[in-house]
Design an enzyme around this catalytic site. Structure first.
Site, PDB file in Angstrom:
ATOM      1  N   LYS A   1     -40.579 -14.823 -31.518  1.00  0.00           N
ATOM      2  CA  LYS A   1     -41.190 -13.198 -30.786  1.00  0.00           C
ATOM      3  C   LYS A   1     -40.790 -12.978 -31.056  1.00  0.00           C
ATOM      4  O   LYS A   1     -41.067 -11.355 -31.414  1.00  0.00           O
ATOM      5  CB  LYS A   1     -41.700 -14.353 -29.190  1.00  0.00           C
ATOM      6  CG  LYS A   1     -41.906 -12.529 -28.557  1.00  0.00           C
ATOM      7  CD  LYS A   1     -42.336 -12.825 -26.746  1.00  0.00           C
ATOM      8  CE  LYS A   1     -40.330 -12.642 -26.152  1.00  0.00           C
ATOM      9  NZ  LYS A   1     -40.557 -11.561 -25.447  1.00  0.00           N
ATOM     10  N   ASN A   2     -39.427 -12.413 -30.630  1.00  0.00           N
ATOM     11  CA  ASN A   2     -39.100 -11.536 -30.686  1.00  0.00           C
ATOM     12  C   ASN A   2     -38.698 -10.477 -32.224  1.00  0.00           C
ATOM     13  O   ASN A   2     -37.809  -9.788 -32.566  1.00  0.00           O
ATOM     14  CB  ASN A   2     -37.128 -11.464 -29.644  1.00  0.00           C
ATOM     15  CG  ASN A   2     -37.658 -11.830 -28.027  1.00  0.00           C
ATOM     16  OD1 ASN A   2     -39.114 -11.565 -28.234  1.00  0.00           O
ATOM     17  ND2 ASN A   2     -37.140 -11.856 -27.577  1.00  0.00           N
TER      18      ASN A   2
ATOM     19  N   CYS B   1     -38.833  -3.333 -15.641  1.00  0.00           N
ATOM     20  CA  CYS B   1     -39.663  -4.575 -15.742  1.00  0.00           C
ATOM     21  C   CYS B   1     -38.748  -5.222 -14.570  1.00  0.00           C
ATOM     22  O   CYS B   1     -37.482  -5.126 -14.008  1.00  0.00           O
ATOM     23  CB  CYS B   1     -40.377  -5.474 -17.178  1.00  0.00           C
ATOM     24  SG  CYS B   1     -37.758  -5.891 -17.888  1.00  0.00           S
TER      25      CYS B   1
ATOM     26  N   ARG C   1     -33.958  -1.369 -17.860  1.00  0.00           N
ATOM     27  CA  ARG C   1     -35.052  -1.405 -19.076  1.00  0.00           C
ATOM     28  C   ARG C   1     -34.764   0.203 -20.064  1.00  0.00           C
ATOM     29  O   ARG C   1     -36.077   0.690 -20.163  1.00  0.00           O
ATOM     30  CB  ARG C   1     -35.220  -1.666 -19.168  1.00  0.00           C
ATOM     31  CG  ARG C   1     -35.486  -3.646 -19.548  1.00  0.00           C
ATOM     32  CD  ARG C   1     -36.011  -4.392 -19.455  1.00  0.00           C
ATOM     33  NE  ARG C   1     -35.772  -4.731 -20.977  1.00  0.00           N
ATOM     34  CZ  ARG C   1     -36.793  -5.689 -21.635  1.00  0.00           C
ATOM     35  NH1 ARG C   1     -37.500  -6.496 -20.762  1.00  0.00           N
ATOM     36  NH2 ARG C   1     -36.467  -6.287 -22.914  1.00  0.00           N
ATOM     37  N   PRO C   2     -33.393   0.912 -19.529  1.00  0.00           N
ATOM     38  CA  PRO C   2     -34.395   2.559 -19.746  1.00  0.00           C
ATOM     39  C   PRO C   2     -34.462   2.574 -22.041  1.00  0.00           C
ATOM     40  O   PRO C   2     -33.392   1.334 -22.779  1.00  0.00           O
ATOM     41  CB  PRO C   2     -32.401   3.193 -20.012  1.00  0.00           C
ATOM     42  CG  PRO C   2     -31.908   2.009 -19.338  1.00  0.00           C
ATOM     43  CD  PRO C   2     -32.322   1.014 -19.405  1.00  0.00           C
TER      44      PRO C   2
ATOM     45  N   ASP D   1     -32.814   4.764 -23.466  1.00  0.00           N
ATOM     46  CA  ASP D   1     -32.410   6.186 -24.048  1.00  0.00           C
ATOM     47  C   ASP D   1     -31.975   5.930 -24.982  1.00  0.00           C
ATOM     48  O   ASP D   1     -31.362   6.781 -26.172  1.00  0.00           O
ATOM     49  CB  ASP D   1     -30.247   6.758 -22.501  1.00  0.00           C
ATOM     50  CG  ASP D   1     -30.183   5.375 -22.332  1.00  0.00           C
ATOM     51  OD1 ASP D   1     -30.448   4.435 -22.321  1.00  0.00           O
ATOM     52  OD2 ASP D   1     -28.905   5.479 -22.754  1.00  0.00           O
ATOM     53  N   LEU D   2     -30.891   4.938 -25.582  1.00  0.00           N
ATOM     54  CA  LEU D   2     -30.529   4.611 -26.950  1.00  0.00           C
ATOM     55  C   LEU D   2     -31.149   4.795 -28.411  1.00  0.00           C
ATOM     56  O   LEU D   2     -31.036   5.440 -29.233  1.00  0.00           O
ATOM     57  CB  LEU D   2     -29.783   3.310 -27.207  1.00  0.00           C
ATOM     58  CG  LEU D   2     -28.638   3.477 -26.082  1.00  0.00           C
ATOM     59  CD1 LEU D   2     -28.193   1.623 -25.940  1.00  0.00           C
ATOM     60  CD2 LEU D   2     -27.012   4.138 -26.116  1.00  0.00           C
TER      61      LEU D   2
ATOM     62  N   ASP E   1     -31.517 -14.480 -22.920  1.00  0.00           N
ATOM     63  CA  ASP E   1     -32.812 -15.249 -22.703  1.00  0.00           C
ATOM     64  C   ASP E   1     -32.979 -16.694 -22.332  1.00  0.00           C
ATOM     65  O   ASP E   1     -33.704 -17.976 -22.259  1.00  0.00           O
ATOM     66  CB  ASP E   1     -33.558 -15.791 -23.943  1.00  0.00           C
ATOM     67  CG  ASP E   1     -34.013 -13.948 -24.201  1.00  0.00           C
ATOM     68  OD1 ASP E   1     -33.997 -12.759 -23.058  1.00  0.00           O
ATOM     69  OD2 ASP E   1     -34.608 -13.253 -25.448  1.00  0.00           O
TER      70      ASP E   1
ATOM     71  N   ARG F   1     -46.982 -15.528 -22.550  1.00  0.00           N
ATOM     72  CA  ARG F   1     -46.068 -14.301 -23.725  1.00  0.00           C
ATOM     73  C   ARG F   1     -45.288 -14.900 -24.391  1.00  0.00           C
ATOM     74  O   ARG F   1     -45.132 -13.979 -25.087  1.00  0.00           O
ATOM     75  CB  ARG F   1     -46.189 -13.217 -22.304  1.00  0.00           C
ATOM     76  CG  ARG F   1     -47.027 -12.944 -21.052  1.00  0.00           C
ATOM     77  CD  ARG F   1     -45.985 -11.491 -20.189  1.00  0.00           C
ATOM     78  NE  ARG F   1     -45.333 -10.822 -21.854  1.00  0.00           N
ATOM     79  CZ  ARG F   1     -44.084 -10.076 -21.298  1.00  0.00           C
ATOM     80  NH1 ARG F   1     -43.438 -10.178 -20.123  1.00  0.00           N
ATOM     81  NH2 ARG F   1     -43.408  -9.164 -22.234  1.00  0.00           N
TER      82      ARG F   1
HETATM   83  C1  EPZ Z   1     -34.434  -7.204 -26.862  1.00  0.00           C
HETATM   84  O1  EPZ Z   1     -34.908  -6.481 -25.379  1.00  0.00           O
HETATM   85  C2  EPZ Z   1     -35.937  -8.639 -26.411  1.00  0.00           C
HETATM   86  N1  EPZ Z   1     -37.061  -8.698 -26.082  1.00  0.00           N
HETATM   87  C3  EPZ Z   1     -35.139  -9.783 -24.863  1.00  0.00           C
HETATM   88  O2  EPZ Z   1     -35.989 -10.138 -24.833  1.00  0.00           O
HETATM   89  C4  EPZ Z   1     -33.676  -9.532 -25.171  1.00  0.00           C
HETATM   90  O3  EPZ Z   1     -33.632 -10.022 -23.315  1.00  0.00           O
HETATM   91  C5  EPZ Z   1     -33.275  -8.338 -25.442  1.00  0.00           C
HETATM   92  O4  EPZ Z   1     -33.327  -7.826 -26.758  1.00  0.00           O
HETATM   93  C6  EPZ Z   1     -31.811  -8.709 -25.335  1.00  0.00           C
HETATM   94  O5  EPZ Z   1     -31.484  -9.749 -26.192  1.00  0.00           O
HETATM   95  C7  EPZ Z   1     -37.277  -8.342 -27.479  1.00  0.00           C
HETATM   96  O6  EPZ Z   1     -36.956  -8.549 -28.499  1.00  0.00           O
HETATM   97  C8  EPZ Z   1     -38.844  -7.857 -27.661  1.00  0.00           C
HETATM   98  P1  EPZ Z   1     -31.819  -4.136 -24.819  1.00  0.00           P
HETATM   99  P2  EPZ Z   1     -34.311  -5.399 -25.661  1.00  0.00           P
HETATM  100  O7  EPZ Z   1     -32.268  -3.465 -26.136  1.00  0.00           O
HETATM  101  O8  EPZ Z   1     -34.133  -4.797 -26.835  1.00  0.00           O
HETATM  102  C9  EPZ Z   1     -29.379  -1.624 -22.134  1.00  0.00           C
HETATM  103  C10 EPZ Z   1     -37.514 -12.163 -23.927  1.00  0.00           C
HETATM  104  O9  EPZ Z   1     -37.353 -12.492 -22.719  1.00  0.00           O
HETATM  105  N2  EPZ Z   1     -30.117  -0.440 -23.350  1.00  0.00           N
HETATM  106  O10 EPZ Z   1     -30.992  -5.352 -26.462  1.00  0.00           O
HETATM  107  O11 EPZ Z   1     -35.304  -4.343 -24.971  1.00  0.00           O
HETATM  108  C11 EPZ Z   1     -30.438  -2.559 -21.306  1.00  0.00           C
HETATM  109  O12 EPZ Z   1     -31.203  -2.097 -20.348  1.00  0.00           O
HETATM  110  C12 EPZ Z   1     -37.256 -10.978 -23.891  1.00  0.00           C
HETATM  111  O13 EPZ Z   1     -37.700 -12.535 -24.697  1.00  0.00           O
HETATM  112  C13 EPZ Z   1     -29.686   0.736 -22.351  1.00  0.00           C
HETATM  113  O14 EPZ Z   1     -29.339   0.798 -21.769  1.00  0.00           O
HETATM  114  O15 EPZ Z   1     -33.025  -5.173 -24.793  1.00  0.00           O
HETATM  115  C14 EPZ Z   1     -29.692  -4.261 -21.338  1.00  0.00           C
HETATM  116  O16 EPZ Z   1     -29.189  -3.897 -19.865  1.00  0.00           O
HETATM  117  C15 EPZ Z   1     -36.773 -10.150 -22.202  1.00  0.00           C
HETATM  118  N3  EPZ Z   1     -30.179   1.924 -23.231  1.00  0.00           N
HETATM  119  C16 EPZ Z   1     -29.463  -4.003 -22.694  1.00  0.00           C
HETATM  120  O17 EPZ Z   1     -29.189  -2.175 -22.994  1.00  0.00           O
HETATM  121  C17 EPZ Z   1     -31.560   1.830 -23.914  1.00  0.00           C
HETATM  122  O18 EPZ Z   1     -31.750   2.616 -24.827  1.00  0.00           O
HETATM  123  C18 EPZ Z   1     -29.403  -4.550 -23.836  1.00  0.00           C
HETATM  124  O19 EPZ Z   1     -30.641  -4.374 -23.884  1.00  0.00           O
HETATM  125  C19 EPZ Z   1     -31.757   0.203 -24.187  1.00  0.00           C
HETATM  126  C20 EPZ Z   1     -30.890  -0.615 -23.854  1.00  0.00           C
END
Ligand code: EPZ
Length: 420
Positions: A22-23, A115, A120-121, A123-124, A306, A398
């Site tokens: 999925k991801n 969520c 889940r910001p 900003d990056l 996950d 999902r």
């Molecule tokens: C991906 O989410 C996955 N989703 C998530 O899977 C997974 O848990 C996550 O990566 C971590 O492995 C998809 O690929 C669709 P991140 P993503 O940006 O990319 C912080 C599932 O159950 N952050 O790597 O949104 C954030 O808050 C889902 O399948 C910032 O601070 O996750 C988190 O603490 C849930 N600023 C950390 O980084 C940003 O701009 C990692 O988040 C972005 C993220």
């Protein structure tokens, strides 16, 4: 909303085919927006999130057709606006921002909002696109991004807890059509990022280093259509591996990628679970009495967040004390109170869950809160004595393709109760 009725206590036995990830497929579908030519993606799981991404692309003007495990997408014409009602349903939809900006030079995409697993910001994502020269403003819940020309730049994408997976995907996609070379430092190393880079390269992009913390993207004038097969879902594979151990059964995961599962398999072995590798198949069963293990979730190649909830269920069944520390998402312990309803003893201390395992679980009605928590609750129900009803299973639909059918084939007594 449907629920799952599980009569637990049956060891799961047999083979399960691992679906496409999925991801991986969600960003791959977003990447098709980068070209007006047709793209074909195979090994696409039949999931509500995937169908939903299809709807988003359709709303942007793309032709999307699902046929079995294949999706055909052509974004000959596009509009650059995605509204809140679409984006809020799935956070992954934010990864349309980079491709829209690169292709149309402007985009207006709703912010996805938080969520259940954390704030889940994004900003990056925005920092990365700004480093390519985009002018970004956030107004009334929408990201407005503009860049008559994107130009390559250097960007550090490490956040407060490390790299961002979808942020890396977004910037990588935008950079494929930028002038000059982009270097992403502290890029996410997840296999899904590598899969995306492989697809983009098949479309004519020039990306090197994906899978390492430094990714280089040399911009090209245009991308063309391509055909691609999605990698197997490592989280689904890990979930079934844990289900085998939790029910004291023996499951062969067919078509998994053991090299994507190293951290999970390592912990399973520490917990006295035997994992036998035969090419791309893995056979998983207990090696005797389970042993407690401490787990800390980390970005890849660390233990995946996950799989945290599912691993916690295994530890509730393991005599002794285990500590599970969540380092990626701040509030990803929603399953704990539901597991307590089945008799698990777990206390939360800051980012850690302390699990006193070994007490048998017994069935009860429980409520799914997010995708992976739902999978954990299903495993708990399978391992518990008596009957468990997992409510709100739309979460599981999902991200797990036909999970009830797959479990049934392994001998589980599981029924879907359709909402009437
Ligand atoms: C991906 O989410 C996955 N989703 C998530 O899977 C997974 O848990 C996550 O990566 C971590 O492995 C998809 O690929 C669709 P991140 P993503 O940006 O990319 C912080 C599932 O159950 N952050 O790597 O949104 C954030 O808050 C889902 O399948 C910032 O601070 O996750 C988190 O603490 C849930 N600023 C950390 O980084 C940003 O701009 C990692 O988040 C972005 C993220």
């Amino acid at each position: 909303m449907d629920s799952l009725l599980i009569k637990g206590g049956v060891p799961l036995e047999g083979e399960v085919h691992i679906s496409g990830a999925k991801n991986a497929v969600l960003p791959l579908m977003a990447a098709t927006l980068l070209t007006e030519e047709p793209c074909i993606i195979h090994h696409v799981p039949d999931l509500s999130d995937v169908r939903f991404m299809g709807q988003i692309l359709t709303s942007l003007g793309a032709d999307v057709r699902f046929d079995g495990g294949t999706v055909y997408i052509q974004a000959a014409k596009l509009k650059g606006m995605a509204d809140y009602d679409l984006i809020r349903k799935m956070r992954a939809s934010i990864c349309i921002l980079g491709p829209l900006l690169a292709r149309l030079h402007q985009a207006k995409v709703s912010l996805p909002g938080g969520c259940i697993i954390g704030s889940r910001p994004v900003d990056l994502h925005l920092k990365g696109l700004a480093a390519l020269g985009a002018k970004i403003t956030v107004k009334a819940g929408y990201v407005h991004a503009k860049a008559p020309r994107l130009s390559g730049g250097e960007v550090f994408l490490g956040g407060r807890v490390g790299p961002t997976v979808l942020g890396t995907a977004n910037v990588m996609m935008a950079a494929t059509l930028a002038d000059g070379v982009t270097v992403i430092e502290s890029a996410a190393c997840e296999p899904e990022v590598v899969d995306l880079a492989n697809f983009l390269n098949a479309m004519g992009a020039r990306i090197t280093g994906a899978g390492s913390p430094t990714v280089q993207i040399a911009g090209v004038k245009a991308l063309h259509g391509a055909e691609h097969e999605v990698i197997p879902d490592r989280i689904e594979a890990a979930t079934f591996a844990i289900a085998a151990a939790a029910t004291d059964g023996e499951i062969t995961l067919v078509g998994a990628r053991p090299d994507h599962l190293s951290a999970v398999l390592d912990k399973l072995r520490d917990a006295n679970v035997k994992v036998q590798r035969n090419g791309r198949n893995l056979t998983v069963k207990r090696g005797g009495e389970l042993r407690p293990v401490d787990i800390t979730t980390l970005p890849y190649s660390g233990f995946p967040t996950d799989v945290q909830a599912q691993a916690m269920v295994l530890m509730t069944l393991t005599p002794g004390l285990s500590i599970i520390t969540e380092r990626v998402f701040e509030s990803r312990f929603m399953h704990v109170s539901e597991l307590a309803r089945l008799g698990a003893e777990i206390s939360i201390e800051g980012p850690s869950a302390i699990v006193k395992g070994g007490r048998p679980l017994s069935g009860a009605p429980i409520m799914a809160s997010d995708l992976r928590a739902s999978a954990a609750l299903v495993i708990a129900g399978l391992a518990a004595s008596g009957t468990t009803v997992v409510n709100r299973v739309y979460h599981i639909d999902r991200g797990y393709e036909k999970i009830d059918a797959k479990l049934k084939k392994l001998g589980a007594r599981i029924e879907r109760i359709k909402e009437t």
